[in-house]
Design an enzyme around this catalytic site. Structure first.
Site, short mmCIF file in Angstrom:
data_model
loop_
_atom_site.label_atom_id
_atom_site.label_comp_id
_atom_site.label_asym_id
_atom_site.label_seq_id
_atom_site.Cartn_x
_atom_site.Cartn_y
_atom_site.Cartn_z
N ASP A 103 -15.59 33.89 -33.37
CA ASP A 103 -16.50 33.36 -34.39
C ASP A 103 -17.53 32.46 -33.73
O ASP A 103 -17.20 31.50 -33.04
CB ASP A 103 -15.68 32.57 -35.42
CG ASP A 103 -16.50 32.19 -36.64
OD1 ASP A 103 -17.72 32.02 -36.49
OD2 ASP A 103 -15.92 32.03 -37.72
N ASP B 200 0.80 -1.23 0.00
CA ASP B 200 0.00 0.00 0.00
C ASP B 200 0.83 1.27 0.00
O ASP B 200 0.27 2.37 0.12
CB ASP B 200 -0.94 0.02 1.21
CG ASP B 200 -2.18 -0.84 0.98
OD1 ASP B 200 -2.33 -1.35 -0.15
OD2 ASP B 200 -3.00 -0.99 1.91
N GLY C 33 -10.22 21.62 -33.58
CA GLY C 33 -11.05 20.63 -34.27
C GLY C 33 -11.47 21.13 -35.64
O GLY C 33 -11.45 20.39 -36.62
N LEU C 34 -11.82 22.41 -35.73
CA LEU C 34 -12.19 22.98 -37.02
C LEU C 34 -10.99 23.02 -37.95
O LEU C 34 -11.10 22.75 -39.15
CB LEU C 34 -12.77 24.39 -36.82
CG LEU C 34 -13.24 25.09 -38.09
CD1 LEU C 34 -14.38 24.30 -38.74
CD2 LEU C 34 -13.69 26.51 -37.79
#
EC number: 1.3.7.7
Length: 517
Positions: free
Chosen positions: A285, A36, A420-421
C-alpha cells in the site's frame, strides 16, 4: 571537556580491540588503569561472544604512578606472551594511560620477543573508535604483508586460473558484519572467484601475510578497511572495490564492479538475482511508502547507502542526512547535495535530537541513540548503523548487504510504518465497544471498575494563554501520532496569528485548510 550521557564512538583503543577480537592468534596488551577494563563487556554482553577479547590490561593503580609503570608494562607483555603464545602482539595505551607517556610500543619491542610486536599510537584526544580500528588494521597489514613480499607489483593471473580476491573490513562489534560477510561470500563464489583471505574477521597473522597473493580487494566497510586497501594498492598494485552492496541497485552495481576487476561475466549471476524488495515496494500500500519523509543518521557507509535505498527503491523522501564520523564528512556532504538537504556532521546526540524535532520526519533511520530519540518524539524508527545494542546482534541470519540484505531492509524499515498506522487506527476507534484499553485475558472477570470521569476541557496553556476545547482535543487525537505534533504546532501558530485564545473544532479545520494550500 564535554560531558555527555552518550557517545557515538569510544576512544580509539576500543577500535583496536575490535580488530584484535575479530582475529585469531593475536594478543593485545593495553597499558591501562584499573577502570579501563570495562571494554570487555562490549563484546561479551552486547555482541554476546562466547569468550573474552584477547586483551591483557596492565591495570596500574594510583599508587603505581609513584613507581615504575614501564616495568609493569614489560612484565605484562612478557606474561601475555608466555601464557597465550600468539603469532603477533599489539601493544598500545588507553586514553587514560596516554597521559603518562610510557611509550608502550617501544618498551615491548625492547623485550625482543620472537614474534612481530606491532606498536599502536592512537591519539585518544584527537581521534575515535572507527579511526582506531582503521589505523590498527592498517598497521597490522603493513607489518605482516610487507614482511612476506618484496613490494613488487602483483603477478598477472595465469590463463585458465580462477581469479582471487581478499575480503576486507568485517570486525568484532560491527553492525551485522557476520551476516554481511556470509552474504557477500556467497555472491563472490557464484561469480567463480576464489577468496584468498578474509580480514580481520577470523584471520591469523599468517593469513595477513598472504594478502599480496590476491588479484584485488573487496572493501566492505571503508571506515575500517579503506586505509589498508589504499596501501595494498600502492604497494602491490591491487585494485579495490568502491561500491557498497546495500540495496538491490547497489548490489547489482557491486557484482558488476567485482566481475570487471576479476575479468569474468556477471550476467548469469545478475540474471539469477532474487530479492523481494522491488516487488514488495511496488505492491505494498503506497500509504506506507510513497513520499514518506525520512531522516538518516549513522556511520557514513550505512547512511549514504540507506539514502539511496530510501529514495530509489522505496520511494521515500530524504529530509535529513548526517554522520558522526568526521573522517567521512565529504561523502555525506556530497550525498546531501544530491538529495537537496543540509548535511549534519556531529557527534553530539543533542544536535541530532534537535534536528529530528525540527524536521519531524515520518521515519528515522539511525543508531541506538536515534532509536531513543525517535521513541521520545513518537516517531517510527529502525537501526541501520553502529553503535547499536544487543537486539541488533540477532541469533538469526539478518544481513544488510546483498539481495537477502535488501529483503531485511524492507522488513526493518517498512514494518515500523505499518505498525504506526495500526496504532493510529486503534487510537481512532478506541471508543468503539469492540476495543478495550486492556489486553483480553483468559482469567475470570474482574470486579466492576468505577465509572469514568466525565469529559472536561483540556487546556494547554502556552506563553499566549492558548486553550484547547475538548472537542478539538479529541479531534486532534485522530490525527496519526507521527504528524500530530506538527498539526498541534501549526494550529496554535494559526490561532496566535489571529488572536484566538480558545482553539475550537472550527479553528482546527481552518488551520488545516490554511496550511494545506
Amino acid at each position: 571537556m564535554q560531558l555527555s550521557v552518550w557517545t557515538y564512538e569510544g576512544p580509539p583503543h576500543i577500535g583496536a580491540m575490535r580488530i584484535a577480537t575479530a582475529m585469531r592468534d593475536v594478543h593485545y596488551v593495553l597499558h591501562a588503569p584499573q577502570g579501563d577494563t570495562y571494554a570487555d563487556l562490549l563484546f561479551t554482553m552486547i555482541e554476546r561472544r562466547d569468550r573474552r577479547p584477547p586483551v591483557t590490561y596492565t591495570t596500574f593503580q594510583a599508587r603505581d604512578l609513584g613507581g615504575d609503570t614501564a616495568d609493569l608494562l614489560q612484565s605484562a607483555v612478557r606474561a601475555a606472551y608466555e601464557r597465550f603464545q600468539p603469532q603477533a602482539m599489539l601493544v598500545g595505551a588507553s586514553c587514560t594511560a596516554e597521559l603518562i607517556q610510557d611509550d608502550p610500543g617501544g618498551l615491548a619491542q625492547a623485550l625482543k620477543l620472537p614474534i612481530p610486536v606491532i606498536p599502536l599510537e592512537l591519539p585518544a584526544y584527537q581521534r575515535k573508535e572507527n579511526w582506531g580500528a582503521s589505523e590498527t588494521f592498517y598497521r597490522i597489514v603493513r607489518a605482516l604483508a610487507a614482511s612476506s613480499a618484496d613490494g613488487s607489483p602483483r603477478r598477472e593471473r595465469e590463463a585458465g586460473a580462477r581469479p582471487v580476491c581478499n575480503l576486507l573490513g568485517p570486525t568484532a562489534l560491527g553492525f551485522r558484519h557476520r551476516d554481511d560477510l556470509a552474504e557477500v561470500t556467497r555472491q563472490v563464489v557464484e561469480l567463480g572467484i576464489e577468496i584468498n583471505v578474509v580480514a580481520p574477521w577470523n584471520a591469523t597473522p599468517a593469513d595477513l601475510a598472504r594478502l599480496p597473493q590476491a588479484g584485488f580487494n573487496i572493501v566492505l566497510y571503508p571506515e575500517i578497511a579503506l586505509t589498508a586497501a589504499q596501501w595494498l594498492h600502492r604497494q602491490f598494485g591491487q585494485p579495490f572495490t568502491r561500491t557498497i552492496p546495500i540495496g538491490v541497485g547497489a548490489t547489482r552495481d557491486f557484482i558488476a564492479e567485482v566481475a570487471a576487476l576479476a575479468g569474468v561475466d556477471a550476467s548469469p549471476v545478475l540474471a539469477r538475482s532474487e530479492s523481494r524488495l522491488p516487488w514488495y515496494s511496488r505492491s505494498v500500500d503506497s500509504t506506507y511508502l510513497t513520499g514518506k519523509r525520512v531522516f538518516i543518521f549513522g556511520d557514513a557507509t550505512h547512511a549514504v547507502a540507506a539514502a539511496r535505498v530510501a529514495t530509489q527503491e522505496l520511494g521515500f523522501e530524504v529530509v535529513g542526512l548526517g554522520t558522526y564520523a568526521r573522517e567521512f564528512a565529504r561523502e555525506i556532504r556530497e550525498a546531501a547535495a544530491v538529495y537537496g538537504v543540509e548535511p549534519l556532521i556531529t557527534d553530539d546526540y543533542l544536535e541530532v535530537e534537535a534536528r529530528v524535532g525540527e524536521l519531524r520526519p515520518e521515519l528515522v533511520l539511525g543508531t541506538q541513540m536515534e532509536r531513543h530519540i525517535a521513541k521520545r518524539l513518537g516517531i517510527p524508527c529502525a537501526v541501520i548503523s553502529a553503535p547499536c545494542h544487543v537486539q541488533d546482534f540477532p541469533a538469526r541470519y539478518s544481513p544488510q548487504m546483498g539481495f537477502e540484505g535488501a529483503n531485511v531492509l524492507f522488513d526493518t524499515w517498512v514494518h515500523p510504518l505499518m505498525m504506526g498506522l495500526e496504532e493510529h487506527l486503534l487510537g481512532m476507534f478506541r471508543e468503539d465497544h469492540e476495543f478495550a484499553d486492556h489486553a483480553p485475558s483468559h482469567l475470570g472477570a474482574a470486579s466492576a471498575a468505577p465509572a469514568p470521569a466525565p469529559l472536561r476541557v483540556v487546556e494547554t496553556v502556552t506563553s499566549t494563554e492558548l486553550a484547547w476545547a475538548s472537542d478539538a482535543e479529541r479531534e486532534l487525537t485522530k490525527i496519526p501520532f507521527f504528524v500530530r505534533g506538527k498539526a498541534r504546532r501549526n494550529t496554535e501558530r494559526f490561532a496566535r496569528e489571529r488572536n484566538v485564545n480558545l482553539i475550537t473544532l472550527e479553528t482546527l479545520y481552518d488551520a488545516k485548510a490554511h496550511f494545506g494550500r
